[in-house]
Design a protein around this motif. Structure first.
Motif, PDB file in Angstrom:
ATOM      1  N   UNK A  17       0.832  -1.196   0.000  1.00 24.32           N
ATOM      2  CA  UNK A  17       0.000   0.000   0.000  1.00 24.32           C
ATOM      3  C   UNK A  17       0.874   1.255   0.000  1.00 24.32           C
ATOM      4  N   UNK A  18       1.901   1.253   0.833  1.00 22.69           N
ATOM      5  CA  UNK A  18       2.837   2.376   0.904  1.00 22.69           C
ATOM      6  C   UNK A  18       3.564   2.572  -0.430  1.00 22.69           C
ATOM      7  N   UNK A  19       4.050   1.478  -1.010  1.00 13.21           N
ATOM      8  CA  UNK A  19       4.830   1.552  -2.246  1.00 13.21           C
ATOM      9  C   UNK A  19       4.003   2.033  -3.428  1.00 13.21           C
ATOM     10  N   UNK A  20       2.676   1.906  -3.334  1.00 15.17           N
ATOM     11  CA  UNK A  20       1.827   2.305  -4.446  1.00 15.17           C
ATOM     12  C   UNK A  20       0.975   3.531  -4.120  1.00 15.17           C
ATOM     13  N   UNK A  24       1.405   7.243   3.419  1.00 14.00           N
ATOM     14  CA  UNK A  24       2.709   7.897   3.421  1.00 14.00           C
ATOM     15  C   UNK A  24       3.687   7.117   4.312  1.00 14.00           C
ATOM     16  N   UNK A  25       4.949   7.523   4.259  1.00 14.26           N
ATOM     17  CA  UNK A  25       5.981   6.781   4.990  1.00 14.26           C
ATOM     18  C   UNK A  25       5.729   6.837   6.498  1.00 14.26           C
ATOM     19  N   UNK A 105       7.558   1.198 -10.136  1.00 17.60           N
ATOM     20  CA  UNK A 105       7.155   2.604 -10.097  1.00 17.60           C
ATOM     21  C   UNK A 105       8.179   3.491  -9.402  1.00 17.60           C
ATOM     22  N   UNK A 106       9.471   3.209  -9.627  1.00 22.33           N
ATOM     23  CA  UNK A 106      10.499   3.969  -8.906  1.00 22.33           C
ATOM     24  C   UNK A 106      11.762   4.183  -9.708  1.00 22.33           C
ATOM     25  N   UNK A 107      11.723   3.916 -11.008  1.00 29.18           N
ATOM     26  CA  UNK A 107      12.885   4.143 -11.842  1.00 29.18           C
ATOM     27  C   UNK A 107      13.754   2.903 -12.012  1.00 29.18           C
ATOM     28  N   UNK A 143      12.515   5.422  -2.311  1.00 30.01           N
ATOM     29  CA  UNK A 143      11.549   6.414  -1.836  1.00 30.01           C
ATOM     30  C   UNK A 143      11.563   7.655  -2.713  1.00 30.01           C
ATOM     31  N   UNK A 144      12.745   8.180  -2.963  1.00 32.74           N
ATOM     32  CA  UNK A 144      12.854   9.374  -3.794  1.00 32.74           C
ATOM     33  C   UNK A 144      12.451   9.066  -5.232  1.00 32.74           C
TER      34      UNK A 144
END
Length: 294
Positions: A17-20, A24-25, A105-107, A143-144
């Motif tokens: 859920x957090x990763x998508x 929030x963190x 979804x993070x590069x 995260x970034x």
């Protein structure tokens, strides 16, 4: 002290859920703190849930059987210019089957670059674009990277990957048959590429990815191998309708549901990694591409 196999499934669901973007963190860490109060170790929890990319290198960039470099491509309908990680076998052939590798979804993180090297070592030319190239590229932490990708316009990212697919398919080393494999967001992109232009892909392997928009699905012609984890409720709930649409379109597809596997089970940099299921899924992927792209 607990190991990753003793961590409750709800912790993996929170991370998903957090990763998508579902929390929030701060909320995610607060929920983990609740487990610490029940006797779980925060070190074990974060070690299992957050990536450690030192674990993900199966094929070194110095492997003599491959050659890795970076290549840019034009994307006039996307962000103008794209860049990706190009890995080719060092065996001398006129052309090769080619596979687009699409990140989460993070590069373009180290795990996905390693997947590209694994494909090249298996005899394919692999190209892994970085959706974050227009804003400086993968920043070195998820995260970034996740925040950066969320800020980019989704339709332009889709156009960038469409341009990357055409760049790879027409590459001088290509035999003209293009495959695509992707993970999570990348799995969605495989489904999208198969649907947005019927003749683009010769084979697609989406790992735990949601379908393209329903209006596009009737366009799919490429054979698909759908890879799903049994415990991935978020993605799996989209499968029954997607399967109906694939059947209606007459698509040559197969779906593998991996028992007790979580979302991200192929990613060997986190505690969600399931070695047995990941290896089986990967061997199936290589066999599928060998059959469809030769």
């Amino acid at each position: 002290m607990q190991d990753k196999n003793e961590i409750p499934q709800e912790a993996f669901d929170w991370y998903d859920d957090y990763a998508h973007g579902g929390m929030d963190r701060r909320t995610f860490m607060k929920k983990l703190s609740g487990l610490v109060a029940l006797g779980y170790s925060m070190t074990v929890l974060t070690g299992a849930l957050l990536p450690n990319y030192a674990l993900a290198e199966q094929v070194s960039f110095n492997d003599p059987e491959i050659k890795a470099s970076f290549a840019e491509f034009d994307s006039p309908k996307g962000h103008g210019k794209g860049r990706g990680y190009l890995v080719v076998p060092t065996t001398e052939k006129a052309n090769y089957p080619v596979v687009l590798v699409i990140h989460e979804n993070r590069g373009l993180n180290p795990y996905v670059k390693d997947v590209a090297r694994r494909l090249a070592k298996a005899g394919f030319v692999a190209f892994a674009p970085d959706a974050l190239f227009p804003v400086g590229g993968y920043p070195g932490n998820d995260d970034e990277g996740r925040a950066m990708q969320r800020q980019l316009e989704r339709s332009k990212i889709e156009q960038d990957f469409l341009a990357a697919a055409k760049f790879l398919k027409s590459h001088s080393l290509s035999n003209g048959k293009l495959g695509a494999v992707g993970f999570c967001f990348g799995g969605y992109m495989v489904n999208y590429l198969a649907a947005v232009e019927s003749d683009l892909l010769s084979a697609g392997v989406p790992f735990y990815g949601t379908p393209a928009a329903k209006a596009l699905r009737a366009n799919i012609k490429a054979p698909l191998m759908i890879q799903l984890g049994e415990l991935d409720e978020r993605v799996n709930k989209s499968w029954p309708e997607y399967e109906q649409d694939l059947k209606a379109a007459g698509v040559d597809y197969q779906m593998h549901m991996y028992k007790n596997a979580k979302h991200g089970f192929h990613n060997d940099s986190t505690g969600r990694f399931d070695k047995e299921n990941a290896e089986l899924a990967w061997q199936r992927t290589l066999s599928f591409f060998t059959e469809k792209l030769s």
